[in-house]
Design an enzyme around this catalytic site. Structure first.
Site, short mmCIF file in Angstrom:
data_model
loop_
_atom_site.label_atom_id
_atom_site.label_comp_id
_atom_site.label_asym_id
_atom_site.label_seq_id
_atom_site.Cartn_x
_atom_site.Cartn_y
_atom_site.Cartn_z
CD1 TRP A 1 -2.98 1.58 0.73
CD2 TRP A 1 -1.51 2.49 2.01
NE1 TRP A 1 -3.47 2.68 1.07
CE2 TRP A 1 -2.34 3.38 1.85
CE3 TRP A 1 -0.32 2.88 2.95
CZ2 TRP A 1 -2.42 4.54 2.48
CZ3 TRP A 1 -0.10 4.22 3.56
CH2 TRP A 1 -1.44 4.97 3.20
CG HIS A 2 3.50 2.42 3.20
ND1 HIS A 2 2.90 1.33 3.89
CD2 HIS A 2 3.46 3.49 4.19
CE1 HIS A 2 2.61 1.85 5.07
NE2 HIS A 2 2.74 3.27 5.14
N GLY A 3 3.92 1.72 -1.35
CA GLY A 3 4.42 2.02 -2.50
C GLY A 3 4.66 0.85 -3.38
#
Lengths: 462, 357
Positions: free
Chosen positions: A318-320
């Site tokens: 989700w972060h990257g």
């Protein structure tokens, strides 16, 4: 438009002055919605249509969920709503990632198309998902007012980097006319200043020890690696928690209350504790909408291990859109699994030896700092170069080695000072005139230390 | 009611910022403020009779001690001071002269001012200590009104809006100190207080290399240099500066005269941005040559020695041997001027262009 940029101050001054002058709640919300569109369009107006698509999907899905009673229909509606919102996220955030991954498996180097990442897409998609799921779970009665839904997703203080607000928290606040009389303006002004200090003074200045190192880690030794990793650990905390402080303060100055997103995370005794203190809105989102639906800790230790692993791997992704973020999630997943196993194995009545708590803090902090290497590095090759640096015992060259102490000191001070500081109580002291004079003087003391080059917030890329 | 407190906070901010700024300057944060440092040093020299103003082409090339010695040999007593500042803008020169004469009432009889009036480093670098400290309301206004008159701007071209943005940024930082300490650390400008000066002159004796090395290594550069020199020698155009720029320049000359000193325009052996200087000198020649002396060392055809690549460090700066030669040439021309004036009427007629303007 960044919270630390002067254009935002002008923007917010205009928005808030007009906002508090409007007598009707409906028109105030329309004004805030228009301001949020301007705020988002200032990044890239072309992606405004994308947010509006997510809003429309959320509105249609929640209204349909409200009308239908048959479980089968409701489940279908929810599935369609989630698929549409996730497709937007999947295409714009992960297309390049999956295309590159598949391409590398088959030896294809060139991308067919190159997708730009719309700012804040991960955040507003999660807003949309939680509202649809909460409606499906009947935790909230969905609003008929399209403006409310649009404002819930587009509300500019939390639009691009959170906190991830639940509809159950924000929508009820929108139904009432916010009162200027009941506003704790002094508290929010002070909170904004603290956030501004964290971001503009600490995060934006400490970046000078981080970026040169992570650009060419192979050129440096152990001292630089230690300084850079410690600096990044400080930078990301001050950057993100500073942003959150400012977001909460900006929302608060408009009469809306957002929940805290950080609680001195580097003082955590273990990783379970860490995730209750770091990016709280995300970890609770992942718990409520992913970990629990997967089964949580029901089904025994193995199921719990599996569910933690899935949650943290997806949390990392989700972060990257990069494998390094997945690795970061995996490291936290492994840490959480070990913590749960340790907790299950340990006798709860056992008395801890002296120094256990401090040792646990240090181990947790070290693990978190180590994991940040994968979060910051742009590739596994770079991450392994960083780790290799630690075997080369050299004093820092990025800066005088004595600077490592202030860096560590800043991080400790951020936690210890703000841990003990009760901003609300401080803001409440004395008459308004004294507060205004002190506030102006405090701003004057902070401004010479800011970095004149306004750096974007780290979490804006997610 | 609440706005009242906002104003109170802003007032508190500005007053505290001024206090911090004063303390910071006292403890050496102004070291990189070339304009202020040069001015402070110049004002410490009490007996100065000749001032040199200009860019690095003056700062690193005009040695006041050598100049005074040469003048003494011709029978004239001078005490000169080099108030040059690298890449000084026209507004900075205006500020220097106004401040200088406001704080020192006596002694200066001649002001040599370089003809380069299009430099603008401080205008394009709002994050430097130099810009933060320079741009108060008055200097910001003077700089921007001059930019509006400017006909040819240094490359790369930027719009007047961008200039306005830069100036406003520096102005905001001037009154709030925003980023002052960071600018101080990161600013790549020299620490002027740490540089060894002699009456404001900074010698380039330690600098190595010559322009000829660069040109010898690349025939196309050599060709470009020769072509530019030919163009510069032939140029008689007055169109590279505007009427407004010229009027502003003459205003400054009038100001110098009003303080009892005589301005002398000094065109150095400039190569970069040389055409506006050539235009300024040409305009003076056309309209008021007799009233405003011009020492022109900028025509390559007449000053082959100064433009010889073997005598230059780079395109725009003289090597130390040529700098000494340049100083002696200026002194020689000045002595000739003073000799010619001996016996002539002492009063100067005003510049004709000022009366027909």
């Amino acid at each position: 438009m960044i919270f630390t940029d002067w254009t935002f101050f002008v923007f917010f001054a205009v928005v808030s002055l007009v906002y508090w002058d409007i007598p009707s709640n409906d028109w105030r919300k329309i004004w805030l919605l228009a301001a949020s569109c301007v705020f988002y369009a200032a990044w890239d107006w072309r992606f405004l249509g994308l947010v509006l698509l997510v809003i429309a999907n959320t509105y249609v899905a929640t209204r349909a969920l409200a009308r239908k009673t048959a479980e089968r229909h409701r489940r279908t509606i929810l599935a369609v709503g989630i698929v549409v919102s996730l497709s937007v996220l999947g295409f714009f955030k992960y297309f390049n990632f999956f295309a590159d991954t598949i391409g590398s498996l088959f030896g294809v180097q060139r991308r067919i198309i190159d997708i730009l990442l719309p700012v804040g897409i991960s955040f507003y998609t999660f807003h949309s998902l939680s509202y649809m799921i909460d409606t499906y779970r009947r935790k909230i009665v969905p609003t008929r007012d399209f403006v409310d839904v649009a404002l819930y997703i587009l509300f500019f203080p939390q639009l691009v980097a959170g906190p991830i607000v639940r509809a159950t928290d924000l929508l009820p606040q929108m139904r009432e006319l916010r009162s200027l009389g009941g506003l704790d303006a002094r508290h929010y002004l002070l909170m904004f200043l603290v956030g501004y200090f964290k971001k503009a003074v600490i995060s934006d200045n400490i970046v000078r020890f981080v970026d040169p190192f992570f650009s060419h880690p192979a050129q440096y030794g152990g001292g630089d690696a230690l300084l850079a990793v410690l600096s990044y650990t400080t930078q990301i905390y001050c950057d993100f928690s500073g942003y959150t402080d400012m977001a909460i303060a900006v929302a608060g100055l408009l009469g809306y209350q957002l929940k805290p997103n950080f609680a001195h995370p580097y003082l955590a005794a273990n990783l379970i504790d860490f995730w209750r203190r770091w990016h709280i809105s995300l970890s609770f989102w992942l718990r409520d909408y992913l970990y629990f639906p997967l089964g949580g800790n029901r089904g025994g230790p193995w199921m719990q291990t599996r569910n933690i692993a899935i949650t943290m791997l997806l949390g990392g992704l989700w972060h990257g859109a990069a494998w390094t973020f997945v690795a970061w999630g995996a490291l936290h997943g492994v840490g959480l699994i070990v913590c749960h196993a340790w907790r299950n194995w340990r006798n709860p009545t056992h008395r801890e030896p002296i120094g256990y708590s401090l040792g646990a803090n240090l181990v947790t902090f070290s693990w978190v700092a180590f994991a940040w290497i994968f979060f910051r590095a742009t590739s596994f090759a770079d991450a392994s170069s960083v780790i290799r640096c630690f075997s080369d015992l050299k004093l820092p060259t990025l800066a005088p080695w004595q600077l490592a102490l202030p860096v560590a000191g800043v991080l400790a001070a951020m936690h210890v000072v703000f841990y003990r500081l009760d901003l609300k109580a401080i803001a409440a002291r004395g008459p308004d005139s004294v507060f205004a004079l002190s506030y102006g003087a405090a701003v004057a003391v902070i401004l010479p230390f800011i970095n004149v080059k306004v750096e974007p917030f780290i979490y804006f890329q997610f | 009611m609440r706005l009242k407190y906002a104003w109170l906070a802003i007032l508190s901010l500005l007053i505290t910022a001024q206090g911090i700024s004063a303390i910071a300057l006292r403890f050496g944060f102004g070291d990189k403020y070339a304009v202020g440092t040069a001015l402070d040093r110049a004002l410490k020299s009490n007996d100065t009779t000749v001032l040199f103003l200009g860019t690095s082409r003056i700062k690193y090339a005009l040695d006041p001690a050598l100049f005074d010695t040469a003048m003494k040999a011709t029978g004239f007593h001078t005490v000169s001071y080099n108030l040059g500042v690298p890449a000084v803008s026209f507004a900075e020169m205006e500020y220097q002269l106004h401040e200088y004469f406001a704080r020192r009432q006596c002694c200066v009889k001649y002001v040599f001012i370089e003809s380069d009036i299009v430099e603008e480093a401080s205008l394009r670098e709002p994050n430097t200590v130099r810009s933060i400290l320079f741009f108060d309301v008055s200097n910001a206004f003077n700089s921007f009104t001059y930019i509006l008159h400017e006909k040819e701007k240094p490359p790369p071209p930027i719009s007047n809006w961008t200039y306005a943005k830069y100036i406003l940024t520096a102005l905001f930082r001037h009154y709030t100190n925003a980023g002052l300490f960071q600018s101080f650390i990161a600013d790549t400008h020299d620490n002027f207080r740490a540089q060894v000066e002699q009456n404001g002159y900074i010698s380039v004796a330690a600098a190595r290399g010559r322009l000829s090395d660069t040109l010898d290594a690349d025939a196309s550069l050599r060709q470009y240099y020769d072509e530019m020199l030919a163009e510069l020698s032939a140029s008689k155009s007055t169109k590279h500066i505007s009427d407004g720029q010229f009027a502003r320049f003459l205003d400054l000359m009038d100001f110098i005269k009003s303080k009892g000193a005589e301005p002398i325009v000094l065109r150095s052996s400039q190569f970069v941005l040389a055409l506006p200087s050539a235009s300024l000198v040409e305009r003076i020649r056309v309209s008021c040559f007799d009233a405003l002396p011009v020492f022109d060392f900028g025509r390559p055809a007449d000053n082959k020695e100064l433009f010889d690549p073997r005598n230059r460090l780079n395109y725009d700066h003289l090597a130390v041997n040529a700098a000494e030669r340049f100083t002696l040439m200026v002194a020689d021309r000045f002595a000739t001027l003073l000799d010619a004036r001996k016996g002539a009427a002492g009063t100067q007629s005003s510049c004709p262009s000022r009366e027909t303007k």
